[in-house]
Design a protein around this motif. Structure first.
Motif, PDB file in Angstrom:
ATOM      1  N   GLN A 240       0.828  -1.200   0.000  1.00 58.61           N
ATOM      2  CA  GLN A 240       0.000   0.000   0.000  1.00 58.61           C
ATOM      3  C   GLN A 240       0.863   1.251   0.000  1.00 58.61           C
ATOM      4  O   GLN A 240       0.506   2.278  -0.593  1.00 58.61           O
ATOM      5  CB  GLN A 240      -0.922  -0.004   1.223  1.00 58.61           C
ATOM      6  CG  GLN A 240      -1.961   1.107   1.218  1.00 58.61           C
ATOM      7  CD  GLN A 240      -2.892   1.035   0.016  1.00 58.61           C
ATOM      8  OE1 GLN A 240      -3.346  -0.048  -0.352  1.00 58.61           O
ATOM      9  NE2 GLN A 240      -3.138   2.168  -0.617  1.00 58.61           N
ATOM     10  N   ALA A 241       2.019   1.163   0.663  1.00 56.03           N
ATOM     11  CA  ALA A 241       2.920   2.319   0.714  1.00 56.03           C
ATOM     12  C   ALA A 241       3.429   2.673  -0.683  1.00 56.03           C
ATOM     13  O   ALA A 241       3.554   3.862  -1.031  1.00 56.03           O
ATOM     14  CB  ALA A 241       4.088   2.035   1.646  1.00 56.03           C
ATOM     15  N   GLU A 242       3.725   1.651  -1.507  1.00 54.81           N
ATOM     16  CA  GLU A 242       4.192   1.906  -2.869  1.00 54.81           C
ATOM     17  C   GLU A 242       3.107   2.591  -3.702  1.00 54.81           C
ATOM     18  O   GLU A 242       3.377   3.532  -4.457  1.00 54.81           O
ATOM     19  CB  GLU A 242       4.596   0.590  -3.536  1.00 54.81           C
ATOM     20  CG  GLU A 242       5.845  -0.058  -2.977  1.00 54.81           C
ATOM     21  CD  GLU A 242       6.125  -1.394  -3.639  1.00 54.81           C
ATOM     22  OE1 GLU A 242       7.118  -1.490  -4.373  1.00 54.81           O
ATOM     23  OE2 GLU A 242       5.349  -2.345  -3.415  1.00 54.81           O
ATOM     24  N   VAL A 243       1.883   2.084  -3.572  1.00 48.21           N
ATOM     25  CA  VAL A 243       0.766   2.663  -4.317  1.00 48.21           C
ATOM     26  C   VAL A 243       0.530   4.110  -3.883  1.00 48.21           C
ATOM     27  O   VAL A 243       0.359   5.001  -4.716  1.00 48.21           O
ATOM     28  CB  VAL A 243      -0.511   1.826  -4.109  1.00 48.21           C
ATOM     29  CG1 VAL A 243      -1.715   2.520  -4.758  1.00 48.21           C
ATOM     30  CG2 VAL A 243      -0.334   0.427  -4.685  1.00 48.21           C
ATOM     31  N   THR A 244       0.533   4.335  -2.576  1.00 47.46           N
ATOM     32  CA  THR A 244       0.296   5.685  -2.058  1.00 47.46           C
ATOM     33  C   THR A 244       1.383   6.649  -2.517  1.00 47.46           C
ATOM     34  O   THR A 244       1.102   7.806  -2.870  1.00 47.46           O
ATOM     35  CB  THR A 244       0.231   5.659  -0.523  1.00 47.46           C
ATOM     36  OG1 THR A 244      -0.843   4.793  -0.114  1.00 47.46           O
ATOM     37  CG2 THR A 244      -0.003   7.046   0.050  1.00 47.46           C
ATOM     38  N   ASP A 245       2.624   6.180  -2.531  1.00 52.38           N
ATOM     39  CA  ASP A 245       3.733   7.033  -2.957  1.00 52.38           C
ATOM     40  C   ASP A 245       3.563   7.447  -4.414  1.00 52.38           C
ATOM     41  O   ASP A 245       3.743   8.627  -4.760  1.00 52.38           O
ATOM     42  CB  ASP A 245       5.058   6.295  -2.755  1.00 52.38           C
ATOM     43  CG  ASP A 245       6.256   7.165  -3.108  1.00 52.38           C
ATOM     44  OD1 ASP A 245       6.437   8.202  -2.447  1.00 52.38           O
ATOM     45  OD2 ASP A 245       7.003   6.806  -4.035  1.00 52.38           O
ATOM     46  N   ARG A 246       3.202   6.493  -5.288  1.00 53.06           N
ATOM     47  CA  ARG A 246       2.987   6.829  -6.703  1.00 53.06           C
ATOM     48  C   ARG A 246       1.774   7.753  -6.856  1.00 53.06           C
ATOM     49  O   ARG A 246       1.798   8.677  -7.672  1.00 53.06           O
ATOM     50  CB  ARG A 246       2.771   5.537  -7.500  1.00 53.06           C
ATOM     51  CG  ARG A 246       2.477   5.741  -8.987  1.00 53.06           C
ATOM     52  CD  ARG A 246       3.675   6.264  -9.748  1.00 53.06           C
ATOM     53  NE  ARG A 246       4.737   5.299  -9.778  1.00 53.06           N
ATOM     54  CZ  ARG A 246       4.830   4.309 -10.676  1.00 53.06           C
ATOM     55  NH1 ARG A 246       3.905   4.181 -11.613  1.00 53.06           N
ATOM     56  NH2 ARG A 246       5.853   3.471 -10.641  1.00 53.06           N
ATOM     57  N   TYR A 247       0.739   7.500  -6.084  1.00 49.02           N
ATOM     58  CA  TYR A 247      -0.468   8.332  -6.135  1.00 49.02           C
ATOM     59  C   TYR A 247      -0.139   9.771  -5.736  1.00 49.02           C
ATOM     60  O   TYR A 247      -0.566  10.726  -6.390  1.00 49.02           O
ATOM     61  CB  TYR A 247      -1.519   7.737  -5.199  1.00 49.02           C
ATOM     62  CG  TYR A 247      -2.849   8.456  -5.196  1.00 49.02           C
ATOM     63  CD1 TYR A 247      -3.818   8.164  -6.149  1.00 49.02           C
ATOM     64  CD2 TYR A 247      -3.146   9.409  -4.225  1.00 49.02           C
ATOM     65  CE1 TYR A 247      -5.053   8.813  -6.148  1.00 49.02           C
ATOM     66  CE2 TYR A 247      -4.372  10.063  -4.213  1.00 49.02           C
ATOM     67  CZ  TYR A 247      -5.326   9.757  -5.174  1.00 49.02           C
ATOM     68  OH  TYR A 247      -6.531  10.408  -5.161  1.00 49.02           O
ATOM     69  N   ASN A 248       0.643   9.919  -4.678  1.00 49.64           N
ATOM     70  CA  ASN A 248       1.031  11.264  -4.226  1.00 49.64           C
ATOM     71  C   ASN A 248       1.884  11.969  -5.267  1.00 49.64           C
ATOM     72  O   ASN A 248       1.789  13.187  -5.452  1.00 49.64           O
ATOM     73  CB  ASN A 248       1.776  11.179  -2.899  1.00 49.64           C
ATOM     74  CG  ASN A 248       0.867  10.768  -1.746  1.00 49.64           C
ATOM     75  OD1 ASN A 248      -0.353  10.906  -1.837  1.00 49.64           O
ATOM     76  ND2 ASN A 248       1.446  10.262  -0.676  1.00 49.64           N
ATOM     77  N   THR A 249       2.745  11.206  -5.954  1.00 52.84           N
ATOM     78  CA  THR A 249       3.564  11.790  -7.017  1.00 52.84           C
ATOM     79  C   THR A 249       2.688  12.331  -8.142  1.00 52.84           C
ATOM     80  O   THR A 249       2.910  13.436  -8.655  1.00 52.84           O
ATOM     81  CB  THR A 249       4.539  10.744  -7.576  1.00 52.84           C
ATOM     82  OG1 THR A 249       5.406  10.295  -6.528  1.00 52.84           O
ATOM     83  CG2 THR A 249       5.374  11.323  -8.712  1.00 52.84           C
ATOM     84  N   LEU A 250       1.666  11.558  -8.524  1.00 50.41           N
ATOM     85  CA  LEU A 250       0.738  12.012  -9.556  1.00 50.41           C
ATOM     86  C   LEU A 250      -0.021  13.255  -9.102  1.00 50.41           C
ATOM     87  O   LEU A 250      -0.294  14.158  -9.901  1.00 50.41           O
ATOM     88  CB  LEU A 250      -0.254  10.897  -9.904  1.00 50.41           C
ATOM     89  CG  LEU A 250       0.302   9.709 -10.688  1.00 50.41           C
ATOM     90  CD1 LEU A 250      -0.763   8.633 -10.831  1.00 50.41           C
ATOM     91  CD2 LEU A 250       0.788  10.147 -12.057  1.00 50.41           C
ATOM     92  N   ALA A 251      -0.359  13.307  -7.818  1.00 50.60           N
ATOM     93  CA  ALA A 251      -1.068  14.468  -7.293  1.00 50.60           C
ATOM     94  C   ALA A 251      -0.223  15.721  -7.430  1.00 50.60           C
ATOM     95  O   ALA A 251      -0.713  16.789  -7.826  1.00 50.60           O
ATOM     96  CB  ALA A 251      -1.452  14.229  -5.833  1.00 50.60           C
TER      97      ALA A 251
ATOM     98  N   GLY B 256       0.114  20.065  -8.193  1.00 50.14           N
ATOM     99  CA  GLY B 256       1.137  20.830  -7.514  1.00 50.14           C
ATOM    100  C   GLY B 256       0.967  20.876  -6.016  1.00 50.14           C
ATOM    101  O   GLY B 256       1.492  21.780  -5.366  1.00 50.14           O
ATOM    102  N   GLN B 257       0.228  19.915  -5.472  1.00 46.23           N
ATOM    103  CA  GLN B 257       0.018  19.921  -4.036  1.00 46.23           C
ATOM    104  C   GLN B 257      -0.281  18.514  -3.552  1.00 46.23           C
ATOM    105  O   GLN B 257      -0.112  17.545  -4.287  1.00 46.23           O
ATOM    106  CB  GLN B 257      -1.118  20.868  -3.664  1.00 46.23           C
ATOM    107  CG  GLN B 257      -2.396  20.635  -4.465  1.00 46.23           C
ATOM    108  CD  GLN B 257      -3.427  21.702  -4.216  1.00 46.23           C
ATOM    109  OE1 GLN B 257      -3.891  21.845  -3.104  1.00 46.23           O
ATOM    110  NE2 GLN B 257      -3.786  22.465  -5.251  1.00 46.23           N
ATOM    111  N   GLU B 258      -0.734  18.395  -2.307  1.00 47.10           N
ATOM    112  CA  GLU B 258      -0.949  17.093  -1.703  1.00 47.10           C
ATOM    113  C   GLU B 258      -2.121  16.360  -2.350  1.00 47.10           C
ATOM    114  O   GLU B 258      -2.904  16.925  -3.109  1.00 47.10           O
ATOM    115  CB  GLU B 258      -1.176  17.255  -0.198  1.00 47.10           C
ATOM    116  CG  GLU B 258       0.048  17.811   0.527  1.00 47.10           C
ATOM    117  CD  GLU B 258      -0.195  17.958   2.012  1.00 47.10           C
ATOM    118  OE1 GLU B 258      -1.334  17.700   2.453  1.00 47.10           O
ATOM    119  OE2 GLU B 258       0.742  18.329   2.722  1.00 47.10           O
TER     120      GLU B 258
END
Length: 428
Positions: A100-111, A116-118
């Motif tokens: 889940q941490a990997e998915v969340t990290d990629r998701y946050n990168t896309l955000a 340009g924010q969280e």
């Protein structure tokens, strides 16, 4: 339909609420029930899953879809979800887990890339378009799972010899000065049995792209090449690296910004977008860093065309009489013009019509006037130019990685085809 008064249904000990045995529902039995559209090796894909993924695709396009187009899109999205499920299942069967941490990290990168924010802003956006964070995270999980599986089970068994790499590097050096191309692709796999359906889908994708749809968005959702995860980006290629005289001829005739497809190739159909082109192992003049002065005039509201033309003529004459950039501020003041200076403009960031004009200027020379009554009229004066250095070619390792990626991609397509053939899929 009229409602019955409360006294119309008798209450009994067996039925303390007094509900008639024969009732008529006024709405859906349960609007929150998610019915299965397909079951893939036991995993349920629901209509909601499809709706939310369709919303992602539609958000990448500025166009309204007809009912027929929407039906085709839903069918393609279902096929994509089936492939995605097979990829995740294959990875799990090999004990390759995506955390889940990997998915969340990629998701946050896309955000960050998109907003340009969280991630909160992207959460709200996805919900507003009828999708959900969970839908996008599922797609990310599929991409990571498939990438990890290929990296472990296929990539180690792909061999590229040093001789092959050196031969390509030698050919690249021999082709110095010829053109290379920055391409993006959408690959749609096809068999003789489903060829016509895949072709029709490719034509529909082309129509949406021509009407303003996001190439990256459609590539991520529909492409079955390994480049899907990067929006179809193939990077910089020479024609010979396409390994097809048919594709070489097509790309060679394209101009930056042009879209071609669907082109039938072995294994399916190819849609290609030419992002840019340049000369092999040569500096691109458009990478020059320019120092520019923008000198502009605006017009009073309601001005006549005749009076505006007179002001433009006076402005043009005044600019032509300037004695270089040092004279710009004083002359602009006498003309009622404003001056904006920027010392870090790359030529390629200018509108295409202006790029060649500015690159052919000598220091101190202005462009011809451009603009309109509504926007104002302006010129650009070149005050300095730092030309780019001659670029080096790809390294040995870069070329090795590119060849390996090509071969991994071909094996990945065969692997996914085998997964489809072996899968138990029930459709509703």
């Amino acid at each position: 339909m009229a409602f019955l008064p409360a006294s119309a249904s008798a209450q009994t000990l067996d039925d303390p609420l007094g509900i008639p045995a024969d009732i008529s529902l006024l709405g859906e039995a349960n609007p929150n029930v998610r019915t299965a559209t397909a079951i893939v090796n036991g995993h349920v894909i629901t209509g909601t899953d499809i709706d939310q993924r369709v919303a992602l695709v539609i958000s990448a396009s500025n166009n309204q879809l007809s009912e027929e187009d929407l039906a085709r899109l839903r069918m393609q999205v279902l096929r994509n979800l089936i492939d995605e499920t097979l990829q995740i299942q294959a990875a799990r069967s090999q004990e390759i887990e995506v955390t889940q941490a990997e998915v969340t990290d990629r998701y946050n990168t896309l955000a960050v890339q998109n907003f340009g924010q969280e991630a909160g802003a992207m959460d709200e956006y996805l919900i507003s378009i009828g999708s959900s964070p969970a839908s996008l995270k599922r797609q990310i999980e599929g991409e990571l799972a498939w990438s990890n599986l290929l990296r472990r089970n296929i990539a180690p068994f792909v061999n590229v010899s040093e001789e092959e790499v050196n031969e390509l590097l030698k050919r690249m050096e021999e082709s110095r000065g010829t053109e290379e191309f920055r391409l993006a692709e959408i690959f749609l796999a096809a068999t003789p049995e489903n060829r016509n359906a895949v072709l029709e889908n490719g034509q529909q994708i082309m129509q949406q792209l021509r009407q303003g749809g996001s190439f990256q968005g459609y590539a991520r959702q529909f492409s079955q090449a390994s480049t899907a995860a990067t929006g179809g980006d193939l990077g910089w290629l020479r024609l010979a690296q396409l390994r097809s005289t048919q594709l070489e001829a097509i790309v060679n005739e394209m101009q930056p910004g042009q879209l071609v497809g669907p082109v039938e190739i072995p294994g399916g159909f190819w849609i290609v977008y030419l992002v840019d082109k340049r000369q092999v192992l040569m500096a691109d003049p458009r990478d020059a860093v320019l120092s520019l002065k923008q000198i502009s005039i605006s017009f009073e509201p309601g001005i006549t065309e005749e009076l505006a033309a007179q002001q433009v003529q006076a402005f043009s004459t005044g600019v032509q009489n300037m004695r270089g950039c040092g004279d710009a501020d004083a002359v602009a003041g006498s003309l009622g013009a404003s001056v904006v200076t920027n010392d870090q403009i790359r030529a390629r960031s200018l509108p295409e019509q202006l790029q060649n004009i500015v690159l052919n200027l000598q220091v101190g020379q202005p462009t011809p006037p451009f603009g309109s009554i509504e926007e104002g009229v302006r010129v650009l004066m070149l005050c300095g130019r730092d030309d780019p250095e001659v670029v080096g070619g790809p390294s040995f390792d870069d070329m090795m990685n590119q060849l390996e990626d090509e071969r991994v991609n071909k094996r990945a397509q065969r692997y996914l085809r085998d997964l489809r053939n072996d899968a138990y899929i029930d459709y509703n």
